[in-house]
Design a protein around this motif. Structure first.
Motif, PDB file in Angstrom:
ATOM      1  N   VAL A 148       0.859  -1.188   0.000  1.00  0.00           N
ATOM      2  CA  VAL A 148       0.000   0.000   0.000  1.00  0.00           C
ATOM      3  C   VAL A 148       0.891   1.233   0.000  1.00  0.00           C
ATOM      4  N   LYS A 159      -1.873   2.607  10.409  1.00  0.00           N
ATOM      5  CA  LYS A 159      -2.354   1.331  10.956  1.00  0.00           C
ATOM      6  C   LYS A 159      -3.877   1.269  10.903  1.00  0.00           C
ATOM      7  N   THR A 215      -4.896   0.579   7.381  1.00  0.00           N
ATOM      8  CA  THR A 215      -4.622  -0.802   6.991  1.00  0.00           C
ATOM      9  C   THR A 215      -5.707  -1.749   7.487  1.00  0.00           C
ATOM     10  N   ARG A 216      -6.132  -1.564   8.708  1.00  0.00           N
ATOM     11  CA  ARG A 216      -7.160  -2.447   9.275  1.00  0.00           C
ATOM     12  C   ARG A 216      -8.507  -2.261   8.581  1.00  0.00           C
ATOM     13  N   ALA A 263       1.042  -7.082   8.946  1.00  0.00           N
ATOM     14  CA  ALA A 263       1.413  -5.873   8.200  1.00  0.00           C
ATOM     15  C   ALA A 263       2.542  -5.143   8.914  1.00  0.00           C
ATOM     16  N   ILE A 302       3.044   0.596   3.389  1.00  0.00           N
ATOM     17  CA  ILE A 302       2.699  -0.566   4.202  1.00  0.00           C
ATOM     18  C   ILE A 302       2.877  -1.838   3.400  1.00  0.00           C
ATOM     19  N   ILE A 331       1.945  -5.848   3.493  1.00  0.00           N
ATOM     20  CA  ILE A 331       1.023  -6.785   4.135  1.00  0.00           C
ATOM     21  C   ILE A 331       1.306  -8.188   3.614  1.00  0.00           C
TER      22      ILE A 331
END
Length: 343
Positions: free
Chosen positions: A76, A94, A97-98, A126, A206, A208
């Motif tokens: 990402v 964060k 991302t979640r 991640a 990011i 993952i």
């Protein structure tokens, strides 16, 4: 926002372990003290150590063949403008991302026990990285290559003189090298940009790691499926299959905009990049329909991305010249390729 989804390979073969990939993601920690380490996280936990990531991903591969990916990498890459909007805050990354992984599971046309897949059904880890380095494919490195070749030729000559295989004027050679360094078209803090040099500005992104199998290690979930949504008969039952990448990439932007009240420009939309690649005519029409301020902003973003626009582009008129648009297309094409936009 640029997002890529790739199965992890070693040459032509799929990695049988996530160890090498996790080691790669630990590279920034090599320059940090222990108390400043950046750890992995998942949907509910923080501070997850790399050995646990490897153990859980590698053990979650039941019935997978050697020619099937064990895990996928999702990268990402928020744009500089998006990172500035977030003030490059790790907790915001964060949070995003979640939320993004909830969009990820919704893109699957699959069910578990007769219900849609939930984020709790997948196994992922991640990690945020804060720096990027110039690669050999970056336009700055490519643009400096003619100078780099000349410099290397001179350095080779210096080496031959120093080792006694030939004779020459070392001072004159070193002076030539210094002059060439200054002639390089792409500089950073007074130095020629070379492969491996750290990029300036906010570079947070990011990584993952998501397992091919669900948490129960019994159901295979492939974001690499060529099907968006279909059904197939398996052991006498109708099984749903498919992953809708268009939905995932578009929803990823909407989620970011909703979470952080972000106003996205035309050129930042996944649909604009997709239309450019798959339907140039539609991209052209949509670009022309933009109000003057938005169209001007779109061209500004292109220039900031390093796309050379023809000076004759009439951004304040209703139509763009066909010849000028072809030049624009070539420029955007280079940017799409160099940005690794996954479509």
């Amino acid at each position: 926002m640029y997002i890529t989804i790739t199965p992890q390979k070693l040459g032509t073969h799929f990695n049988q372990s996530s160890q090498d990939f996790v080691n790669y993601l630990e590279k920034e920690n090599e320059e940090r003290t222990l108390e400043n380490f950046e750890y992995f996280f998942n949907q509910t936990e923080n501070d997850i150590k790399p050995d646990r990531v490897v153990a859980e991903i590698d053990s979650n591969t039941a019935k997978l063949k050697r020619n099937e990916p064990r895990f996928y990498s999702i990268t990402v890459n928020p744009s500089e403008r998006e990172l500035q909007h977030l003030k490059n805050h790790p907790e915001a990354l964060k949070q995003y991302t979640r939320e993004l992984m909830q969009d990820y599971v919704k893109a699957f046309n699959r069910e578990i026990n007769g219900r849609p897949i939930r984020v709790e059904d997948i196994k992922y880890f991640a990690k945020i990285e804060y720096t990027r380095r110039f690669k050999g494919t970056d336009r700055e490195v490519i643009g400096n290559q003619p100078i780099a070749t000349k410099i290397q030729t001179l350095k080779d000559e210096v080496y031959r003189i120093q080792t006694g295989t030939t004779t020459g004027n070392l001072k004159a050679l070193h002076d030539k090298i210094k002059c060439l360094e200054l002639e390089a078209p792409h500089q950073l803090n007074g130095k020629r940009i070379v492969q491996g040099m750290e990029k300036p500005g906010p570079q947070s992104h990011i990584h993952i790691i998501v397992s091919r199998k669900d948490q129960s290690n019994s159901i295979s979930l492939s974001p690499g499926s060529k099907y968006k949504a279909s059904e197939v008969e398996f052991n006498g039952k109708q099984i749903k299959r498919g992953f809708d990448r268009d939905y995932f990439f578009s929803q990823a932007e909407k989620t970011f905009d909703r979470l952080f009240n972000y106003e996205r420009n035309f050129m930042e939309h996944y649909t604009s990049r997709r239309d450019f690649v798959k339907d140039t005519s539609q991209f052209y029409k949509n670009l022309l329909k933009l109000p003057y301020p938005e169209r001007t902003a779109a061209f500004k973003l292109m220039r900031e991305a390093g796309i050379k626009l023809p000076p004759t582009v009439p951004v304040n008129q209703v139509q763009l010249a066909y010849k000028a648009f072809n030049a624009l297309k070539r420029g955007v094409g280079i940017a799409v390729k160099s940005s690794s936009i996954s479509i």
